[in-house]
Design an enzyme around this catalytic site. Structure first.
Site, PDB file in Angstrom:
ATOM      1  N   ASP A   1       2.771   2.745   7.547  1.00  0.00           N
ATOM      2  CA  ASP A   1       3.726   3.405   6.813  1.00  0.00           C
ATOM      3  C   ASP A   1       3.764   2.746   5.361  1.00  0.00           C
ATOM      4  OD1 ASP A   1       5.086   1.214   8.267  1.00  0.00           O
ATOM      5  OD2 ASP A   1       6.856   2.043   7.488  1.00  0.00           O
TER       6      ASP A   1
ATOM      7  N   GLU B   1       7.184   0.115  10.235  1.00  0.00           N
ATOM      8  CA  GLU B   1       7.487  -1.383   9.855  1.00  0.00           C
ATOM      9  C   GLU B   1       8.493  -1.273   8.515  1.00  0.00           C
ATOM     10  OE1 GLU B   1       7.010  -5.424   8.032  1.00  0.00           O
ATOM     11  OE2 GLU B   1       6.688  -3.165   7.152  1.00  0.00           O
TER      12      GLU B   1
END
Length: 417
Positions: A80, A175
């Protein structure tokens, strides 16, 4: 290096921005676009036991090619990108043989990446840089790490004469919003220890990070006609401003470094009736971290007491949530895993830069879940914004570090004991 460039670009052009306001995992559906691509790519290069679960966590295995017993090691990165800046329609630009001068990212908008401001650029004179076009982030955090891990695994598969033990690879969503390790199955991963490839400058090797918490603070108010507001109006935005001004001066990200902690106000929206403030709290010291959270609560109580009679209820509502803790406590008992990474860097001509992380990685949470997990450089700079860039040579060196760690771990050496 062209294979690294091509692979990295194929990842960063896919929008994988995460969303802290979402309650799903992954927090955005678009993260699946890259997750599914990565799972297929791992199969294509020859990795075994490739799995992707219902929450988009990817794991894969490179089997051992030695007969003696070797610890199982892992390499982990997240796919991400930060919601702090747009990750949609990323258009990477290649700067070959960087000349040490200003780089025009976007002529139309006069956006320039300059060594006069970003002095680290001068470390990479003569190298190949990948930059943004000035309108998005790049996504080197942490698609550079993914590129390096996949490329290293492909290299080991294609060069079986390099001896290594069993290696596990893991890629995670979310994350950037602090949830990357929340659903990571450490038992399924089955490694004795791991390394995240999620650092910045070449040579970084980190096993200390911030203790971290987030705070969402809501301020209430009362709106009346401003011409008749005396003693009646309560402006929630001004109360929020008072709250911010009570935080210690100089303890912000832009004014701290090294082991110094901070309060970071990153979102503020409001009206007279209601204002929402979001901030993060960071400190390497567990004691100071606790005091920072207590200060937020203390300011809340004081303001509530001041307005108790006029407002009739709490005018400030504070919610503090711990996000992750300093991995040092979990890594120190097995510090040999840091020594292996340090030796790997030294042997390929990199000077290790051992320092605390001014942030967090999946490794901090994974260390507390039983998987000690220091952090290694991925090579990027100026994460989470339009000035982000990554030197290709740094990514190549990260690949070499992964390969060397695998090689060293397979040796009957005192470092692994």
């Amino acid at each position: 290096m062209q294979n690294i460039i091509d692979r990295f670009i194929s990842y960063v052009i896919i929008d994988t921005e995460s969303d802290s306001n979402s309650e799903t995992t992954p927090s955005t559906k678009k993260q699946w676009d890259l997750a599914n691509k990565l799972a297929e790519e791992l199969k294509t290069i020859g990795m075994q036991d490739v799995t992707i679960d219902e929450k988009a966590y990817i794991m894969a295995t490179l089997p051992s090619n030695v007969t003696h017993e070797v610890p199982v090691i892992g390499f982990i990165s997240h796919f991400d990108t930060s919601p702090d800046f747009s990750g949609a329609n990323v258009k990477p630009q290649i700067v070959s043989n960087y000349d040490g001068k200003d780089i025009v990212l976007n002529a139309e908008k006069n956006i320039v990446l300059s060594p006069n401001y970003f002095k680290d650029l001068l470390l990479y004179k003569g190298q190949t840089l990948i930059t943004t076009d000035g309108t998005t982030l790049l996504g080197a955090d942490d698609k550079a790490g993914i590129t390096e891990i996949v490329t290293a695994m492909e290299f080991l598969i294609n060069n079986p004469e390099i001896k290594h033990g069993k290696i596990r690879v893991g890629f995670t969503p979310d994350e950037e919003i602090g949830r990357g390790a929340h659903h990571f199955d450490v038992a399924k991963f089955g490694a004795d220890w791991a390394y995240t490839l999620d650092g910045s400058q070449i040579g970084e090797l980190e096993y200390e990070n911030f203790n971290a918490a987030s705070a969402k603070i809501t301020f209430k108010g009362k709106s009346v006609h401003p011409g008749y507001a005396k003693g009646k109006m309560i402006n929630s935005m001004l109360i929020a401003n008072t709250f911010i001004n009570k935080l210690p001066a100089g303890e912000t990200p832009e004014e701290t470094k090294g082991y110094e902690g901070f309060f970071h106000v990153h979102h503020l929206t409001g009206s007279i009736e209601e204002t929402a403030l979001e901030l993060i709290i960071r400190d390497h010291s567990k004691k100071k971290f606790k005091k920072r959270k207590e200060l937020i609560e203390k300011i809340t109580r004081k303001i509530n007491k001041k307005f108790a009679k006029q407002f009739g209820e709490d005018i400030v509502v504070t919610e503090i949530k711990d996000q992750y803790y300093n991995m040092k406590e979990k890594v120190l008992p097995v510090k040999n895993i840091v020594a292996i990474a340090e030796k790997a860097m030294t042997e390929i001509g990199i000077k290790p830069l051992i320092k605390p992380i001014r942030g967090g990685t999946d490794g901090s949470q994974l260390s507390y879940k039983g998987l000690p997990c220091p952090n290694i450089f991925a090579g990027g700079h100026n994460f989470h914004g339009k000035y982000e860039y990554v030197p290709v040579e740094s990514m190549q060196k990260a690949v070499e570090v992964i390969v060397k760690i695998a090689e060293l771990t397979a040796q009957n050496d005192t470092l692994i004991k």
